[in-house]
Design a protein around this motif. Structure first.
Motif, PDB file in Angstrom:
ATOM      1  N   HIS A  16       0.825  -1.207   0.000  1.00 21.21           N
ATOM      2  CA  HIS A  16       0.000   0.000   0.000  1.00 21.21           C
ATOM      3  C   HIS A  16       0.864   1.264   0.000  1.00 21.21           C
ATOM      4  CE1 HIS A  16      -2.509   3.207   1.708  1.00 21.21           C
ATOM      5  NE2 HIS A  16      -3.537   2.545   1.208  1.00 21.21           N
ATOM      6  N   GLU A  17       1.977   1.255   0.723  1.00 18.85           N
ATOM      7  CA  GLU A  17       2.819   2.444   0.826  1.00 18.85           C
ATOM      8  C   GLU A  17       3.486   2.802  -0.494  1.00 18.85           C
ATOM      9  OE1 GLU A  17       5.588   2.698   4.020  1.00 18.85           O
ATOM     10  OE2 GLU A  17       4.180   1.878   5.499  1.00 18.85           O
ATOM     11  N   LEU A  18       3.651   1.826  -1.371  1.00 15.35           N
ATOM     12  CA  LEU A  18       4.282   2.062  -2.662  1.00 15.35           C
ATOM     13  C   LEU A  18       3.278   2.366  -3.764  1.00 15.35           C
ATOM     14  CD1 LEU A  18       6.916  -0.809  -2.915  1.00 15.35           C
ATOM     15  CD2 LEU A  18       7.412   1.640  -2.839  1.00 15.35           C
ATOM     16  N   ILE A  19       2.119   1.717  -3.716  1.00 17.11           N
ATOM     17  CA  ILE A  19       1.247   1.656  -4.881  1.00 17.11           C
ATOM     18  C   ILE A  19      -0.054   2.416  -4.705  1.00 17.11           C
ATOM     19  CG2 ILE A  19      -0.039   0.065  -6.379  1.00 17.11           C
ATOM     20  CD1 ILE A  19       2.142  -2.054  -5.607  1.00 17.11           C
ATOM     21  N   VAL A  20      -0.717   2.233  -3.577  1.00 20.58           N
ATOM     22  CA  VAL A  20      -2.051   2.806  -3.368  1.00 20.58           C
ATOM     23  C   VAL A  20      -1.988   4.110  -2.582  1.00 20.58           C
ATOM     24  CG1 VAL A  20      -4.352   2.382  -2.436  1.00 20.58           C
ATOM     25  CG2 VAL A  20      -3.053   0.491  -3.421  1.00 20.58           C
ATOM     26  N   GLY A  21      -1.151   4.156  -1.556  1.00 19.53           N
ATOM     27  CA  GLY A  21      -1.138   5.287  -0.640  1.00 19.53           C
ATOM     28  C   GLY A  21      -0.622   6.601  -1.205  1.00 19.53           C
ATOM     29  N   PRO A  22       0.500   6.610  -1.956  1.00 20.56           N
ATOM     30  CA  PRO A  22       1.026   7.888  -2.446  1.00 20.56           C
ATOM     31  C   PRO A  22       0.015   8.629  -3.315  1.00 20.56           C
ATOM     32  CG  PRO A  22       2.665   6.149  -2.685  1.00 20.56           C
ATOM     33  CD  PRO A  22       1.386   5.471  -2.295  1.00 20.56           C
ATOM     34  N   LYS A  23      -0.048   9.950  -3.156  1.00 20.92           N
ATOM     35  CA  LYS A  23      -1.078  10.717  -3.863  1.00 20.92           C
ATOM     36  C   LYS A  23      -0.914  10.664  -5.371  1.00 20.92           C
ATOM     37  CE  LYS A  23       1.273  15.220  -3.508  1.00 20.92           C
ATOM     38  NZ  LYS A  23       1.126  16.618  -3.042  1.00 20.92           N
ATOM     39  N   LEU A  24       0.299  10.403  -5.841  1.00 20.46           N
ATOM     40  CA  LEU A  24       0.548  10.270  -7.279  1.00 20.46           C
ATOM     41  C   LEU A  24       1.031   8.863  -7.608  1.00 20.46           C
ATOM     42  CD1 LEU A  24       2.419  13.672  -7.814  1.00 20.46           C
ATOM     43  CD2 LEU A  24       0.003  13.184  -8.216  1.00 20.46           C
ATOM     44  N   GLY A  25       0.620   7.893  -6.808  1.00 17.07           N
ATOM     45  CA  GLY A  25       1.118   6.533  -6.938  1.00 17.07           C
ATOM     46  C   GLY A  25       0.608   5.809  -8.160  1.00 17.07           C
ATOM     47  N   LEU A  26       1.097   4.584  -8.313  1.00 19.59           N
ATOM     48  CA  LEU A  26       0.733   3.770  -9.478  1.00 19.59           C
ATOM     49  C   LEU A  26      -0.779   3.570  -9.566  1.00 19.59           C
ATOM     50  CD1 LEU A  26       2.538   2.424 -11.638  1.00 19.59           C
ATOM     51  CD2 LEU A  26       2.288   0.289 -10.373  1.00 19.59           C
ATOM     52  N   TYR A  27      -1.447   3.493  -8.424  1.00 20.76           N
ATOM     53  CA  TYR A  27      -2.901   3.342  -8.397  1.00 20.76           C
ATOM     54  C   TYR A  27      -3.555   4.511  -9.137  1.00 20.76           C
ATOM     55  CZ  TYR A  27      -7.476   2.217  -6.294  1.00 20.76           C
ATOM     56  OH  TYR A  27      -8.789   1.866  -6.093  1.00 20.76           O
ATOM     57  N   ARG A  28      -3.098   5.738  -8.855  1.00 19.36           N
ATOM     58  CA  ARG A  28      -3.643   6.913  -9.541  1.00 19.36           C
ATOM     59  C   ARG A  28      -3.139   7.004 -10.982  1.00 19.36           C
ATOM     60  NH1 ARG A  28      -6.262  11.616  -8.471  1.00 19.36           N
ATOM     61  NH2 ARG A  28      -5.778  13.382  -9.843  1.00 19.36           N
ATOM     62  N   GLN A  29      -1.912   6.571 -11.215  1.00 17.38           N
ATOM     63  CA  GLN A  29      -1.359   6.610 -12.569  1.00 17.38           C
ATOM     64  C   GLN A  29      -2.141   5.723 -13.532  1.00 17.38           C
ATOM     65  OE1 GLN A  29       2.912   5.836 -12.414  1.00 17.38           O
ATOM     66  NE2 GLN A  29       3.073   7.161 -10.602  1.00 17.38           N
ATOM     67  N   ALA A  30      -2.940   4.814 -12.990  1.00 17.62           N
ATOM     68  CA  ALA A  30      -3.777   3.977 -13.854  1.00 17.62           C
ATOM     69  C   ALA A  30      -4.777   4.823 -14.636  1.00 17.62           C
ATOM     70  CB  ALA A  30      -4.503   2.917 -13.026  1.00 17.62           C
ATOM     71  N   TRP A  31      -5.206   5.967 -14.060  1.00 11.18           N
ATOM     72  CA  TRP A  31      -6.155   6.820 -14.788  1.00 11.18           C
ATOM     73  C   TRP A  31      -5.681   8.264 -14.965  1.00 11.18           C
ATOM     74  CZ3 TRP A  31      -7.185   5.853  -9.552  1.00 11.18           C
ATOM     75  CH2 TRP A  31      -7.384   6.964  -8.739  1.00 11.18           C
ATOM     76  N   ALA A  32      -4.642   8.691 -14.237  1.00  8.53           N
ATOM     77  CA  ALA A  32      -4.209  10.088 -14.340  1.00  8.53           C
ATOM     78  C   ALA A  32      -2.694  10.208 -14.220  1.00  8.53           C
ATOM     79  CB  ALA A  32      -4.892  10.931 -13.273  1.00  8.53           C
ATOM     80  N   PRO A  33      -1.931   9.591 -15.132  1.00  3.31           N
ATOM     81  CA  PRO A  33      -0.480   9.768 -15.094  1.00  3.31           C
ATOM     82  C   PRO A  33      -0.116  11.209 -15.447  1.00  3.31           C
ATOM     83  CG  PRO A  33      -1.119   8.667 -17.126  1.00  3.31           C
ATOM     84  CD  PRO A  33      -2.357   8.762 -16.280  1.00  3.31           C
ATOM     85  N   LEU A  34       0.983  11.693 -14.883  1.00  6.88           N
ATOM     86  CA  LEU A  34       1.392  13.075 -15.142  1.00  6.88           C
ATOM     87  C   LEU A  34       2.448  13.194 -16.234  1.00  6.88           C
ATOM     88  CD1 LEU A  34       1.633  14.586 -11.536  1.00  6.88           C
ATOM     89  CD2 LEU A  34      -0.256  14.716 -13.165  1.00  6.88           C
ATOM     90  N   HIS A  35       3.262  12.169 -16.405  1.00  4.25           N
ATOM     91  CA  HIS A  35       4.397  12.271 -17.326  1.00  4.25           C
ATOM     92  C   HIS A  35       4.296  11.327 -18.523  1.00  4.25           C
ATOM     93  CE1 HIS A  35       6.814  14.820 -14.570  1.00  4.25           C
ATOM     94  NE2 HIS A  35       6.215  14.115 -13.617  1.00  4.25           N
ATOM     95  N   GLN A  36       3.212  10.630 -18.671  1.00  4.31           N
ATOM     96  CA  GLN A  36       3.101   9.638 -19.741  1.00  4.31           C
ATOM     97  C   GLN A  36       3.011  10.322 -21.096  1.00  4.31           C
ATOM     98  OE1 GLN A  36       0.720   6.286 -18.720  1.00  4.31           O
ATOM     99  NE2 GLN A  36       0.135   5.849 -20.829  1.00  4.31           N
ATOM    100  N   LYS A  37       3.885   9.945 -22.015  1.00  5.51           N
ATOM    101  CA  LYS A  37       3.949  10.578 -23.331  1.00  5.51           C
ATOM    102  C   LYS A  37       3.032   9.920 -24.354  1.00  5.51           C
ATOM    103  CE  LYS A  37       8.813  11.941 -22.796  1.00  5.51           C
ATOM    104  NZ  LYS A  37      10.185  11.805 -23.373  1.00  5.51           N
ATOM    105  N   HIS A  38       2.689   8.665 -24.150  1.00  3.50           N
ATOM    106  CA  HIS A  38       1.919   7.910 -25.136  1.00  3.50           C
ATOM    107  C   HIS A  38       0.767   7.210 -24.427  1.00  3.50           C
ATOM    108  CE1 HIS A  38       5.222   8.528 -28.007  1.00  3.50           C
ATOM    109  NE2 HIS A  38       6.016   8.284 -26.971  1.00  3.50           N
ATOM    110  N   GLY A  39      -0.472   7.499 -24.849  1.00  4.17           N
ATOM    111  CA  GLY A  39      -1.634   6.960 -24.172  1.00  4.17           C
ATOM    112  C   GLY A  39      -1.988   7.801 -22.961  1.00  4.17           C
ATOM    113  N   THR A  40      -3.220   7.630 -22.474  1.00  5.93           N
ATOM    114  CA  THR A  40      -3.682   8.455 -21.360  1.00  5.93           C
ATOM    115  C   THR A  40      -4.217   7.655 -20.184  1.00  5.93           C
ATOM    116  OG1 THR A  40      -5.848   8.638 -22.444  1.00  5.93           O
ATOM    117  CG2 THR A  40      -4.260  10.401 -22.851  1.00  5.93           C
ATOM    118  N   VAL A  41      -4.773   6.460 -20.423  1.00  6.38           N
ATOM    119  CA  VAL A  41      -5.372   5.653 -19.361  1.00  6.38           C
ATOM    120  C   VAL A  41      -4.773   4.250 -19.401  1.00  6.38           C
ATOM    121  CG1 VAL A  41      -7.497   4.681 -18.430  1.00  6.38           C
ATOM    122  CG2 VAL A  41      -7.522   6.964 -19.442  1.00  6.38           C
TER     123      VAL A  41
END
Length: 251
Positions: A15-40
């Protein structure tokens, strides 16, 4: 295409790595900040982790988006590990392989993830595939570009190459066969992590002597995140990080 991360350090809940961080991988599943290709990144996800005393990692993979799996937050809350590789997937092309196409791929002590796409897939890698033993092709986990890139790296590992050499040689082979491919890959054996920045973003966060995180993008606002230059091989342990430039293959 995709987001992923690897962690080496003291045992902590997933949880501390994936779900808990406010910009973690869990959020990157729908709102990545730096992804150059694709959005979701909703075409599957997976987590691999190592338990103390066992060199073979466990995996949890699913076909749908991470946020739609009601079981994952509970699992992430109670499972602890000091070595983790996790990924959320945006598929290069539609396919019917389901969770078998979701990283991390695994064999023996190794976990592998590919963030990117092989240009001209599948015809561009016909020659590379022809160089693999029939058994390697028949046991591919999925019919995807990432699965074949993993098979090429795995063949090198099984013939004695160390992590960094196996990864660098594989990326250069695929880049030569399919110019313009995006080949950010992660590989770990639970004690070290190797990665490439090749066509997409890669960052690392080091707490020297204690932990290292390697990720497609930062999961928090810590000012010590370092962006890895493109065309670079990263090799990390819990105590240090080494960056080595990679040369573009010549025709």
């Amino acid at each position: 295409m995709c987001r992923h991360l690897a962690f080496l350090g003291p045992e902590i809940p997933l949880h501390e790595l994936i779900v808990g961080p406010k910009l973690g991988l869990y959020r990157q599943a729908w709102a990545p900040l730096h992804q150059k290709h694709g959005t979701v990144n909703a075409d599957g996800f997976g987590v691999g982790w190592y338990a103390e005393g066992d060199p073979v990692p466990a995996r949890y993979r699913r076909t749908g988006p991470m946020w739609a799996d009601a079981n994952f937050p509970d699992l992430a809350r109670v499972v602890r590990s000091g070595a983790v590789l996790a990924a959320v997937r945006d598929a290069t092309e539609p396919g019917a392989d389901g969770e078998a196409a979701a990283a991390p791929f695994a064999a023996g002590p190794w976990l592998f993830s590919h963030n990117g796409a092989v240009r001209g897939w599948p015809s561009s890698l016909g020659g590379a595939a022809a160089g693999l033993p029939a058994e390697a092709l028949l046991t591919l986990e999925a019919r995807s570009d990432s699965a074949l890139v993993w098979a090429l790296a795995l063949q090198r590992l099984r013939t004695g190459a160390e992590l960094g050499q196996a990864l660098a040689d594989t990326v250069l082979q695929v880049a030569a066969a399919a110019p313009g491919s995006r080949l950010n890959v992660l590989l770990t054996d639970g004690t070290a992590v190797t990665a490439t920045a090749w066509g997409d973003t890669l960052w690392y966060l080091a707490d020297p002597g204690r932990s290292t995180v390697v990720a497609s993008e930062p999961y928090d606002d810590d000012p010590h995140w370092v962006e890895v230059p493109d065309r670079t091989l990263l090799a990390a342990t819990r105590t240090d990080v080494l960056l080595t430039p990679l040369k573009e293959p010549t025709a």
